[in-house]
Design an enzyme around this catalytic site. Structure first.
Site, mmCIF file in Angstrom:
data_model
loop_
_atom_site.group_PDB
_atom_site.id
_atom_site.type_symbol
_atom_site.label_atom_id
_atom_site.label_comp_id
_atom_site.label_asym_id
_atom_site.label_seq_id
_atom_site.Cartn_x
_atom_site.Cartn_y
_atom_site.Cartn_z
ATOM 1 N N ASN A 119 14.301 -20.779 45.214
ATOM 2 C CA ASN A 119 13.947 -19.703 46.130
ATOM 3 C C ASN A 119 13.298 -20.345 47.343
ATOM 4 O O ASN A 119 12.178 -20.861 47.265
ATOM 5 C CB ASN A 119 12.986 -18.711 45.459
ATOM 6 C CG ASN A 119 12.567 -17.585 46.403
ATOM 7 O OD1 ASN A 119 12.332 -17.793 47.581
ATOM 8 N ND2 ASN A 119 12.455 -16.376 45.865
ATOM 9 N N ASN A 169 12.429 -18.878 50.204
ATOM 10 C CA ASN A 169 11.526 -17.994 50.958
ATOM 11 C C ASN A 169 11.816 -18.071 52.461
ATOM 12 O O ASN A 169 10.915 -18.268 53.271
ATOM 13 C CB ASN A 169 10.062 -18.348 50.669
ATOM 14 C CG ASN A 169 9.105 -17.293 51.202
ATOM 15 O OD1 ASN A 169 9.485 -16.164 51.466
ATOM 16 N ND2 ASN A 169 7.845 -17.682 51.359
ATOM 17 N N GLU A 212 16.510 -15.684 48.249
ATOM 18 C CA GLU A 212 15.659 -15.252 49.355
ATOM 19 C C GLU A 212 15.949 -16.081 50.614
ATOM 20 O O GLU A 212 15.038 -16.612 51.254
ATOM 21 C CB GLU A 212 14.177 -15.300 48.961
ATOM 22 C CG GLU A 212 13.349 -14.318 49.745
ATOM 23 C CD GLU A 212 11.906 -14.176 49.279
ATOM 24 O OE1 GLU A 212 11.185 -13.391 49.903
ATOM 25 O OE2 GLU A 212 11.510 -14.833 48.287
ATOM 26 N N ASP A 265 15.683 -16.703 40.823
ATOM 27 C CA ASP A 265 14.291 -16.281 40.769
ATOM 28 C C ASP A 265 14.284 -14.984 39.981
ATOM 29 O O ASP A 265 14.661 -13.933 40.488
ATOM 30 C CB ASP A 265 13.763 -16.070 42.195
ATOM 31 C CG ASP A 265 12.360 -15.483 42.223
ATOM 32 O OD1 ASP A 265 11.772 -15.292 41.142
ATOM 33 O OD2 ASP A 265 11.860 -15.208 43.330
ATOM 34 N N ASN A 278 11.631 -13.513 38.820
ATOM 35 C CA ASN A 278 10.413 -12.755 39.122
ATOM 36 C C ASN A 278 9.706 -12.238 37.865
ATOM 37 O O ASN A 278 9.055 -11.193 37.882
ATOM 38 C CB ASN A 278 10.705 -11.600 40.089
ATOM 39 C CG ASN A 278 10.395 -11.966 41.540
ATOM 40 O OD1 ASN A 278 9.342 -12.519 41.825
ATOM 41 N ND2 ASN A 278 11.320 -11.681 42.436
ATOM 42 N N ASP A 316 11.201 -18.994 37.917
ATOM 43 C CA ASP A 316 12.549 -19.422 38.298
ATOM 44 C C ASP A 316 13.206 -20.078 37.087
ATOM 45 O O ASP A 316 12.612 -20.958 36.459
ATOM 46 C CB ASP A 316 12.483 -20.405 39.462
ATOM 47 C CG ASP A 316 11.807 -19.796 40.685
ATOM 48 O OD1 ASP A 316 12.525 -19.215 41.513
ATOM 49 O OD2 ASP A 316 10.563 -19.888 40.788
ATOM 50 N N ASP A 339 7.115 -21.425 48.881
ATOM 51 C CA ASP A 339 6.076 -21.161 47.894
ATOM 52 C C ASP A 339 6.606 -21.343 46.473
ATOM 53 O O ASP A 339 5.836 -21.357 45.516
ATOM 54 C CB ASP A 339 5.464 -19.779 48.073
ATOM 55 C CG ASP A 339 6.490 -18.653 48.102
ATOM 56 O OD1 ASP A 339 7.695 -18.931 48.281
ATOM 57 O OD2 ASP A 339 6.091 -17.476 47.977
ATOM 58 N N HIS A 340 7.924 -21.464 46.337
ATOM 59 C CA HIS A 340 8.569 -21.851 45.084
ATOM 60 C C HIS A 340 8.917 -23.333 45.155
ATOM 61 O O HIS A 340 8.834 -23.954 46.225
ATOM 62 C CB HIS A 340 9.871 -21.077 44.866
ATOM 63 C CG HIS A 340 9.698 -19.609 44.648
ATOM 64 N ND1 HIS A 340 9.951 -19.000 43.428
ATOM 65 C CD2 HIS A 340 9.331 -18.613 45.495
ATOM 66 C CE1 HIS A 340 9.746 -17.704 43.540
ATOM 67 N NE2 HIS A 340 9.364 -17.436 44.779
#
Length: 258
Positions: free
Chosen positions: A7, A9, A35, A148, A150, A221, A246-247
Site C-alpha cells: 500500500n 498511500n 491506494e 491491504d 485493513n 497487509d 505509512d505501510h
C-alpha cells in the site's frame, strides 16, 4: 516467483520518496499496489515500464482516492478489473491477473475508520469479496490474494491489542471474518512460515512520528494463497526498512512454474 504487496498511500507521493529507484533494484517479479490515488496518465508510468514491468491499473472514479495496480515482469495470460459490485468497482478496489493456471487477485479492502457508515460498508464489502472469491475458486482453484486487508487478525498482529479492542481494523466482527477466511482454506503465507513471530507489522500510524521508530504497528497487509498453492511457499516476509508510505511491502516467494 516473488510477489510483493504494497500500500503506497499515493503512488505519486511514493515516487517522490524514491519508489521508482527502489523498483529498479528488482524487488520482485510481480508488484501489487494498493491506494495508488492516481490514474495511469497522471503517473510517470514510462519510467516504471522502462524497468521491464508491464503495468495494469484500476483506479477509482474519484480522483486522488483508492485504486490498485499490478506491475509485472511475467506476462499475464489475462487481466480483469473489478469484482462486479458497483460501489467496490467505483472505488477501484480489485484487479485480477491470470498467470497460466494461477490467478492473482490484488485488493484494497475498505477502511472503517472514517465513521459508522464506512464501517458498515466494510462489512458488506468483506461478504461480497468472500463470495466473489468462492465463486472464482470453482474454475480457478489456485489463487493468490494480495492486498491491504485493513484487519489485524490476531493479538500477535498488533502492538496494543487491549488498547485497540474497539478500533476499526481490530473489531471482533472483523477478526471473525478473518477466522472464516482462514477456515475456508485461504492460507496466510506469512503466518504459515512464522507462526509465533512477534513485532512483525506492516503499517504504522502517521499521527505520531515516533510510532514507527518504536515499532508500534499493525500487520494488516497480507498475501494469502488457496490450499493447492500452500505447499509451494518458500519464503514470506515483511520489509519494514522500505519507507515510501505509512505501510511497508510484504512479500512471498512461490516455487511454481508459469
Amino acid at each position: 516467483m516473488k510477489i510483493i504487496s504494497y500500500n503506497v498511500n499515493g503512488l505519486r507521493a511514493a515516487i517522490n520518496k524514491g519508489f521508482i529507484d527502489w523498483l529498479a533494484t528488482h524487488p520482485a517479479d510481480v508488484v501489487c499496489l494498493q491506494e495508488t490515488k492516481a490514474h495511469k496518465e497522471n503517473v510517470n508510468f514510462a519510467a516504471i515500464e522502462s524497468l521491464g514491468y508491464q503495468t495494469y491499473w484500476y483506479s477509482a472514479q474519484k480522483k486522488g482516492y483508492s485504486g490498485v495496480a499490478i506491475f509485472t515482469k511475467i506476462a499475464p495470460t489475462a487481466v480483469k478489473t473489478g469484482s462486479g459490485h458497483a460501489m467496490s468497482d467505483a472505488e477501484g478496489r480489485v484487479i485480477q491477473a491470470d498467470f497460466g493456471d494461477i490467478t492473482l487477485v490484488n485488493a484494497y479492502f475498505p477502511s472503517g475508520t472514517s465513521g459508522p457508515e464506512r464501517q458498515q460498508y466494510k462489512y458488506q464489502w468483506l461478504d461480497e469479496f468472500f463470495d466473489y472469491l468462492q465463486d472464482l475458486r470453482k474454475t480457478r482453484p489456485q489463487l493468490i490474494i494480495t492486498g491491504d486487508y485493513n484487519i489485524a487478525h490476531a493479538e500477535i498482529d498488533i502492538h496494543d491489542p487491549k488498547g485497540n479492542k474497539n478500533s476499526s481494523g481490530f473489531l471482533p466482527e472483523e477478526r471473525a471474518w478473518m477466522d472464516k477466511w482462514v477456515a475456508a482454506g485461504y492460507v496466510d503465507t506469512f503466518r504459515k512460515l512464522h507462526p509465533q513471530l512477534t513485532g512483525a507489522y506492516s503499517w504504522w500510524s502517521q499521527r505520531f512520528p515516533s510510532v514507527r521508530l518504536q515499532n508500534k504497528g499493525w500487520r494488516i497487509d497480507y498475501i494469502s494463497v488457496t490450499q493447492p498453492l500452500s505447499q509451494n511457499i518458500r519464503e514470506a516476509g515483511i520489509l519494514p526498512e522500505v519507507k515510501h508510505s505509512d505501510h511497508c511491502p510484504v512479500y512471498v516467494v512461490l516455487d511454481t512454474r508459469i
